[in-house]
Design a protein around this motif. Structure first.
Motif, short mmCIF file in Angstrom:
data_model
loop_
_atom_site.label_atom_id
_atom_site.label_comp_id
_atom_site.label_asym_id
_atom_site.label_seq_id
_atom_site.Cartn_x
_atom_site.Cartn_y
_atom_site.Cartn_z
N GLY A 153 -53.14 18.60 3.85
CA GLY A 153 -54.14 18.52 3.09
C GLY A 153 -53.57 17.97 1.79
O GLY A 153 -52.70 18.63 1.14
N ILE A 154 -54.52 17.29 0.81
CA ILE A 154 -54.12 16.85 -0.40
C ILE A 154 -53.87 18.16 -1.49
O ILE A 154 -53.17 18.26 -2.44
N GLN A 155 -54.92 19.00 -1.27
CA GLN A 155 -54.92 20.14 -2.20
C GLN A 155 -53.84 20.98 -2.06
O GLN A 155 -52.91 21.31 -3.10
N GLU A 156 -53.46 21.53 -1.05
CA GLU A 156 -52.42 22.32 -0.84
C GLU A 156 -50.83 21.57 -1.01
O GLU A 156 -49.96 22.20 -1.77
N ALA A 160 -48.36 22.49 -4.10
CA ALA A 160 -46.88 22.76 -3.95
C ALA A 160 -45.85 21.71 -4.54
O ALA A 160 -44.70 22.36 -4.99
N ILE A 161 -46.32 20.50 -4.93
CA ILE A 161 -45.60 19.56 -5.58
C ILE A 161 -45.48 20.19 -7.22
O ILE A 161 -44.29 20.13 -7.91
N GLU A 162 -46.87 20.71 -7.65
CA GLU A 162 -46.82 21.14 -9.10
C GLU A 162 -45.91 22.47 -9.65
O GLU A 162 -45.25 22.49 -10.30
N ASN A 163 -45.92 23.31 -8.39
CA ASN A 163 -45.07 24.59 -8.35
C ASN A 163 -43.67 24.20 -8.04
O ASN A 163 -42.73 25.12 -8.24
N LYS A 164 -43.33 22.94 -7.51
CA LYS A 164 -42.03 22.70 -7.03
C LYS A 164 -41.37 23.57 -6.13
O LYS A 164 -40.16 23.85 -6.13
N PHE A 218 -43.11 19.97 3.33
CA PHE A 218 -42.20 21.05 3.67
C PHE A 218 -41.81 21.87 2.58
O PHE A 218 -41.42 21.47 1.43
N THR A 219 -42.20 23.32 2.71
CA THR A 219 -41.57 24.32 1.77
C THR A 219 -40.48 24.95 2.41
O THR A 219 -39.82 25.78 1.46
#
Length: 279
Positions: A153-156, A160-164, A218-219
């Motif tokens: 999903g785009i929001q999740e 994750a990208i913004e929080n790196k 992927f986190t």
């Protein structure tokens, strides 16, 4: 004994028969060759010519796609593809035509499928098993945490990208409308998060158990898959992150059709011929 004389009456004289014109001799005819005997077959059916008229024999199968009335969404897809090829496409849109190679894409999709989010049935069974264990021993500490999975999903994925916290972001190349993910590669480059543009949203959706998916992230992965993820990230960075300056400046489109290219070749050949005559 007297003699009788027969005197013919005037106008009744017998005319001598006129001989008709002689016919020319017929030309020499060659001896008629023996007629070829038809090939005899053991089949009990005799072949006969087909008649493809109205109401007659069924005609053979032909390619009728040229005469077919295609659905509106098919014609829209084809017209859009032609327009993207003919018009001048800005780099932000053109980057979605440069997708990941097949071998690396298959490795990425294998990882995506392995870490797909659990379904409702799997979650229900997991919580049911946890409740049964808790019921047997109320003092026992039971792990209720969900298994490690990717984000969809785009929001999740954006969060994750913004929080790196994202280690790898996979984006589909044929999202409709494209503005939904148009900014995501730029955000990944800004935050130094590896990303890959993959063909296509149906493949990613099939890997995560959905119809289509725009993007996944992927986190984290298990220790057994750390090496695989590092190799994939290395290949992805060589394809996208290292070439970011080229990708941000490369325009697309401006491809002539086959007819236009043929006309251009003829024009050049006529110009060369005219130059040769003048010389």
């Amino acid at each position: 004994m007297g003699f009788l004389y027969f005197i013919e009456m005037p106008g009744k004289e017998k005319s001598a028969p006129v001989k008709g014109a002689t016919k020319a001799a017929a030309p020499y005819k060659k001896a008629a060759t023996e007629a070829k005997k038809p090939k005899t077959t053991n089949s009990s059916f005799s072949a006969k010519a087909k008649n493809f008229g109205i109401g007659q024999d069924v005609p053979f199968s032909r390619d009728l796609s040229r005469f077919m009335r295609w659905p509106t969404f098919v014609t829209m897809q084809r017209k859009k593809r032609v327009l993207i090829r003919r018009l001048k496409v800005p780099p932000a849109i053109n980057q979605f035509t440069k997708v990941l190679d097949r071998s690396t894409r298959n490795e990425v999709l294998k990882l995506v499928k392995k870490y797909a989010p659990e379904t409702r049935k799997e979650r229900r069974n997991r919580l049911k098993a946890v409740a049964e264990e808790k019921k047997k021993d109320s003092k026992k500490t039971v792990n209720t945490k969900a298994p490690l999975a990717i984000l969809t999903g785009i929001q999740e994925v954006t969060r994750a990208i913004e929080n790196k916290t994202a280690k790898l972001v996979v984006i589909a190349n044929n999202v409709e409308p494209l503005e939904l993910v148009l900014w995501m590669p730029t955000l990944c480059r800004k935050n130094q998060v590896p990303y890959a543009i993959v063909k296509d949203k149906a493949r990613i959706g099939n890997a995560v158990g959905q119809k289509t998916t725009t993007c996944v992230a992927f986190t984290g992965v298990k220790a057994e898959d750390e090496t695989t993820l590092k190799n994939v990230v290395r290949s992805v960075n060589a394809r996208f992150m290292v070439r970011s300056d080229v990708i941000r400046r490369q325009w697309g489109g401006l491809q002539l059709s086959l007819r236009s290219r043929a006309a251009l070749r003829k024009k050049h050949s006529r110009a060369k011929a005219a130059a040769g005559i003048k010389a």
